[in-house]
Design an enzyme around this catalytic site. Structure first.
Site, mmCIF file in Angstrom:
data_model
loop_
_atom_site.group_PDB
_atom_site.id
_atom_site.type_symbol
_atom_site.label_atom_id
_atom_site.label_comp_id
_atom_site.label_asym_id
_atom_site.label_seq_id
_atom_site.Cartn_x
_atom_site.Cartn_y
_atom_site.Cartn_z
ATOM 1 N N ASP A 117 0.848 -1.186 0.000
ATOM 2 C CA ASP A 117 0.000 0.000 0.000
ATOM 3 C C ASP A 117 0.882 1.235 0.000
ATOM 4 O OD1 ASP A 117 -2.572 1.143 -0.055
ATOM 5 O OD2 ASP A 117 -2.450 1.612 2.069
ATOM 6 N N GLU A 190 -9.748 3.966 4.682
ATOM 7 C CA GLU A 190 -8.964 4.698 3.696
ATOM 8 C C GLU A 190 -9.528 4.357 2.320
ATOM 9 O OE1 GLU A 190 -4.715 5.450 5.920
ATOM 10 O OE2 GLU A 190 -4.767 3.981 4.284
ATOM 11 N N GLU A 192 -9.397 4.120 -1.458
ATOM 12 C CA GLU A 192 -8.265 3.994 -2.371
ATOM 13 C C GLU A 192 -8.676 3.282 -3.658
ATOM 14 O OE1 GLU A 192 -4.787 2.240 -0.669
ATOM 15 O OE2 GLU A 192 -5.247 2.909 1.378
ATOM 16 N N ASP A 224 -8.565 0.330 2.865
ATOM 17 C CA ASP A 224 -7.507 -0.136 3.761
ATOM 18 C C ASP A 224 -7.893 0.258 5.190
ATOM 19 O OD1 ASP A 224 -5.067 -1.363 4.342
ATOM 20 O OD2 ASP A 224 -4.013 0.543 4.350
ATOM 21 N N ARG A 228 -6.169 3.425 14.031
ATOM 22 C CA ARG A 228 -5.251 4.555 14.179
ATOM 23 C C ARG A 228 -4.529 4.564 15.518
ATOM 24 N NH1 ARG A 228 -4.448 6.016 9.010
ATOM 25 N NH2 ARG A 228 -6.381 6.643 7.977
ATOM 26 N N GLN A 231 -1.843 1.902 15.289
ATOM 27 C CA GLN A 231 -0.836 2.386 14.349
ATOM 28 C C GLN A 231 0.052 3.460 14.975
ATOM 29 O OE1 GLN A 231 -2.594 3.989 10.781
ATOM 30 N NE2 GLN A 231 -0.646 4.596 9.884
ATOM 31 N N GLU A 349 -8.980 12.452 8.699
ATOM 32 C CA GLU A 349 -8.937 13.763 8.041
ATOM 33 C C GLU A 349 -10.291 14.467 8.134
ATOM 34 O OE1 GLU A 349 -6.593 13.687 4.105
ATOM 35 O OE2 GLU A 349 -7.283 11.636 4.435
#
Length: 400
Positions: A117, A190, A192, A224, A228, A231, A349
């Protein structure tokens, strides 16, 4: 002359005859096989080529055997199928092997070999930089010199509709004295594109940036899923690991590169100029818009055309050290985001790391995903003859 098919295709369908995406499906009570979508139906390609070696490669539970045949065979099959769907000579053969999409079971379209990715969107990378490094540079020094990526876990790539179990892992908030273990409290998405490699390459031989279409078979939608909080604690110094590897969802339909010829566009100006192995003669930007829905409510429309690094550059960078490609390799673009707040392709975001919750129509709000939430991502792009083509959808529901 505009191509016309004799098969009814509803206006606004994702799957006009100019598209013809590939997927793997099971008719009721039968084994999986390869088909193409046309309107609201799917054509069984294994039956069209029954009794031939090609038919045997299409009567399988993944696209891998067909993709391994390479771009010349991909072009032949697309041309032949287009002829079947637009001509009258073999209507009986086609009609006997059409199935309604709402009556078949869709499967993971490819047997995924490796999964990588990327982080190819400048707007997304800048937003995360501003969130996590408000007093520093938004982009790290290497970002405009190479497509940044991480190597994911192929075994956790799942087809659209598969439930996503909330992952557990170590977490440590800024005020916590020590890490704790438990379910992620900051589960994210995510939005994508994913690129599916059909033709492999030899170990030690880099793939040139202009050979992209000789190796990549087609494009899927990709989510994906990202924990968070997991991560954030684990990613220094080696990058994402357990915060990403629990699930990646892809759409069941693979749109062939040939269907996206009309969607090609220039990539943004790259400054500083990339090193020679990343310079494209004809850039592979794509004029494509995604839509992200949370529990049925549209929350974002990320534009892919603004992606800084192209999929051809990503592929060239993947192999420049001599790493080989294998049939079934999958690589993601990274989160697609635009300049506007309603064009951001991730919740981190959209909510600015939880500061600005999203208000939903049912009166609730979200910063990150709750159990029971369903995320659906769609996309459309210009196709031949002035039509628009789509990708179907990639969706998933979170379970605790």
């Amino acid at each position: 002359m505009t191509l016309q098919t004799w098969i009814p295709v509803p206006e606004g369908s994702d799957f006009p005859v100019q598209n013809l995406p590939y997927g793997v499906f099971s008719p009721p009570g039968r084994e999986p096989r390869v088909g193409v979508a046309i309107g609201e139906q799917v054509l069984d390609l294994s039956a069209v080529w029954a009794g031939t070696p090609l038919g045997a490669d299409l009567a399988t539970s993944s696209l891998n055997r067909f993709m391994r045949r390479g771009p010349r065979e991909w072009a032949y099959v697309r041309e032949r199928v287009t002829g079947l769907l637009t001509g009258d000579q073999e209507r009986r053969l086609v009609a006997a092997n059409l199935y309604r999409q709402d009556q078949v079971t869709m499967h993971l379209p490819v047997e995924v070999a490796d999964y990588v990715d990327f982080y190819a969107c400048e707007q997304h990378a800048t937003n995360l930089g501003r969130i996590f490094r408000p007093d520093g540079a938004a982009l790290l020094p290497n970002w405009k010199h190479l497509p940044v990526g991480y190597h994911g876990r192929a075994g956790t790539v799942v087809v659209s509709g598969t439930e996503v179990r909330r992952p557990s892992g170590q977490r440590k908030g800024p005020q916590d004295p020590a890490p704790v273990f438990g379910p992620s409290a900051r589960l994210d998405i995510e939005a994508e594109l994913g690129f599916v490699v059909g033709a492999g390459s030899a170990l030690g031989e880099p793939v040139a940036v202009d050979d992209f279409a000789q190796h990549v078979f087609g494009v899927v939608l990709l989510n994906d899923w990202s924990a968070r909080d997991v991560q954030a604690w684990e990613y220094v110094p080696l990058g994402p690991f357990l915060g990403k590897s629990f699930a990646t969802s892809i759409s069941p339909w693979v749109v062939p590169l040939a269907a996206l010829a009309a969607a090609r566009t220039a990539t943004p100006v790259q400054d500083p100029p990339p090193l020679p192995y990343l310079v494209e003669k004809e850039p592979w930007g794509l004029d494509l818009v995604l839509e992200v829905e949370l529990n049925g409510q549209l929350v974002s429309r990320p534009p892919y055309a603004g992606m800084y690094w192209s999929p051809a550059q990503m592929l060239a960078h993947t192999t420049v050290n001599g790493a080989s490609l294998r049939t079934g390799d999958l690589y993601g673009s990274g989160t697609v985001s635009g300049d506007e707040p309603d064009q951001r392709g991730s919740l981190i975001e959209l909510t600015w790391n939880g500061r600005d919750p999203i208000a939903l129509a049912d009166g609730t709000s979200r910063t990150f995903l709750q159990d029971g939430d369903t995320v659906r991502i769609t996309a459309s792009a210009p196709g031949a003859d002035g039509v628009r083509i789509g990708f179907g959808e990639v969706s998933g529901t979170v379970r605790g």
